[in-house]
Scaffold this active site. Structure first.
Site, short mmCIF file in Angstrom:
data_model
loop_
_atom_site.label_atom_id
_atom_site.label_comp_id
_atom_site.label_asym_id
_atom_site.label_seq_id
_atom_site.Cartn_x
_atom_site.Cartn_y
_atom_site.Cartn_z
N TYR A 164 0.85 -1.21 0.00
CA TYR A 164 0.00 0.00 0.00
C TYR A 164 0.88 1.25 0.00
O TYR A 164 0.50 2.29 -0.53
CB TYR A 164 -0.96 -0.03 1.20
CG TYR A 164 -2.21 0.79 0.98
CD1 TYR A 164 -3.10 0.50 -0.05
CD2 TYR A 164 -2.49 1.89 1.78
CE1 TYR A 164 -4.23 1.27 -0.26
CE2 TYR A 164 -3.62 2.65 1.58
CZ TYR A 164 -4.49 2.34 0.56
OH TYR A 164 -5.61 3.11 0.35
N LYS A 171 -3.12 8.54 2.50
CA LYS A 171 -4.37 8.39 3.27
C LYS A 171 -4.22 8.98 4.68
O LYS A 171 -5.18 9.50 5.25
CB LYS A 171 -4.79 6.92 3.35
CG LYS A 171 -5.23 6.31 2.02
CD LYS A 171 -6.46 6.97 1.45
CE LYS A 171 -7.06 6.17 0.31
NZ LYS A 171 -8.06 6.94 -0.45
#
Ligand code: NAP
Length: 270
Positions: A164, A171
């Site tokens: 990720y 994020k």
């Protein structure tokens, strides 16, 4: 509408808003849009370039007069035109759904430390985090009677998730931005929240190396031993965007079958 069931009602009756990030029928933004439509919302949909062909039939399936506007979040002129179109048509809006993210494929694999480039970092941050600040600022100017906005995030912001990588960092910036925006806009009765969804099969997920493994782990390690359901994510969006969510702002709300709260998924001798 798709096979999934979205409860009907009047919770969004008389409310108008912009949905950003429908790419196809599997998009989280599309699940949310169907739930909002089932509760009476009127929506405009922003899209990027060629995606219009795929998105238009979906928007048409909701009935009414399809309202679609082009918006590339990296282009100020495109964003200006999008929000001008909203103002021209409606004057004011009540809600914003931001479901947009991007990072290069080469960055969504292997070592975060080795693979994150200056350019890739900036692009991921711009498209996945700054775009919410920018769209939120523009939307807030049209929320003259108060309003509510949400963005979509993922647990990779709080904890390390293989592959990720830079998206997790973006994020984290997105969730922090949510809190700062909530503070600024609170006095205008505008609520700002983030919805942290568990892994779901979408185009964005397909871009992550090992996405299938993420889906499997998300299911097997979750408290409920299930995949995250679109109905749950869309239902939480409805709560946050409607009057049900009154007094809730600056929050990152997890809809992931409890995965985020698990430290040790199971013990051999349990
Ligand atoms: P998706 O269907 O691929 O949606 C991503 C959207 O971002 C697409 O509509 C894409 O448009 C748009 N986008 C990317 N760059 C853009 C730009 N420069 N300008 C305007 N739009 C742009 O995937 P999704 O999974 O539903 O993703 C929606 C949000 O949910 C993302 O923020 C994602 O990180 C988040 N999320 C996803 C999961 C999951 O497991 N799928 C879990 C938690 C959170 P194009 O297709 O035209 O590029």
């Amino acid at each position: 509408m798709s096979d999934t069931i979205f409860p009907k009602g009047d919770l969004m009756k008389g409310k108008r808003g912009l949905v950003m990030g429908v790419a196809n029928k599997n998009s989280i933004a599309w699940g949310i849009a169907q739930q909002l439509a089932a509760q009476g919302a009127e929506m405009a949909f922003s899209y990027q370039g060629a995606v219009e062909k795929r998105v238009r039939p979906l928007v048409e399936s909701l009935g009414g007069d399809p309202f679609m506007v082009e918006a590339d979040v990296t282009d100020d002129a495109s964003m200006d035109a999008c929000f001008q179109a909203l103002e021209d048509k409606w004057g004011k809006i009540d809600f914003l759904v931001h479901a947009i993210a991007f990072a290069g494929k080469d960055e969504l694999v292997g070592s975060f430390t080795e693979n994150t480039t200056r350019e890739g970092w900036s692009r991921a941050m711009e498209i996945s985090a700054f775009s919410f600040v920018d769209a939120g600022k523009r939307a807030s100017r049209l929320m003259t009677d108060g309003g509510s906005m949400i963005t979509l995030t993922y647990l990779g912001s709080e904890r390390v998730v293989p592959s990720y990588n830079v998206m997790g960092v973006a994020k984290a910036a997105l969730e922090a931005s949510t809190r700062y925006m909530a503070r600024d806009l609170g006095p205008s009765n505008i609520r700002v929240n983030a919805l942290s969804a568990g892994p779901m099969r979408t185009l964005a997920m397909a871009g992550i190396s090992g996405g299938k493994g993420l889906m499997r782990t998300g299911r097997e390690w979750s408290m409920m031993k299930q995949d995250t359901q679109m109905e749950g994510v869309a239902g939480a969006a409805l709560y946050l965007l409607s009057s049900l969510g009154t007094s809730c702002t600056g929050e990152t709300h997890h809809v992931d079958c409890g995965f985020h709260a698990v430290a040790v998924p199971s013990m051999d001798d349990e």
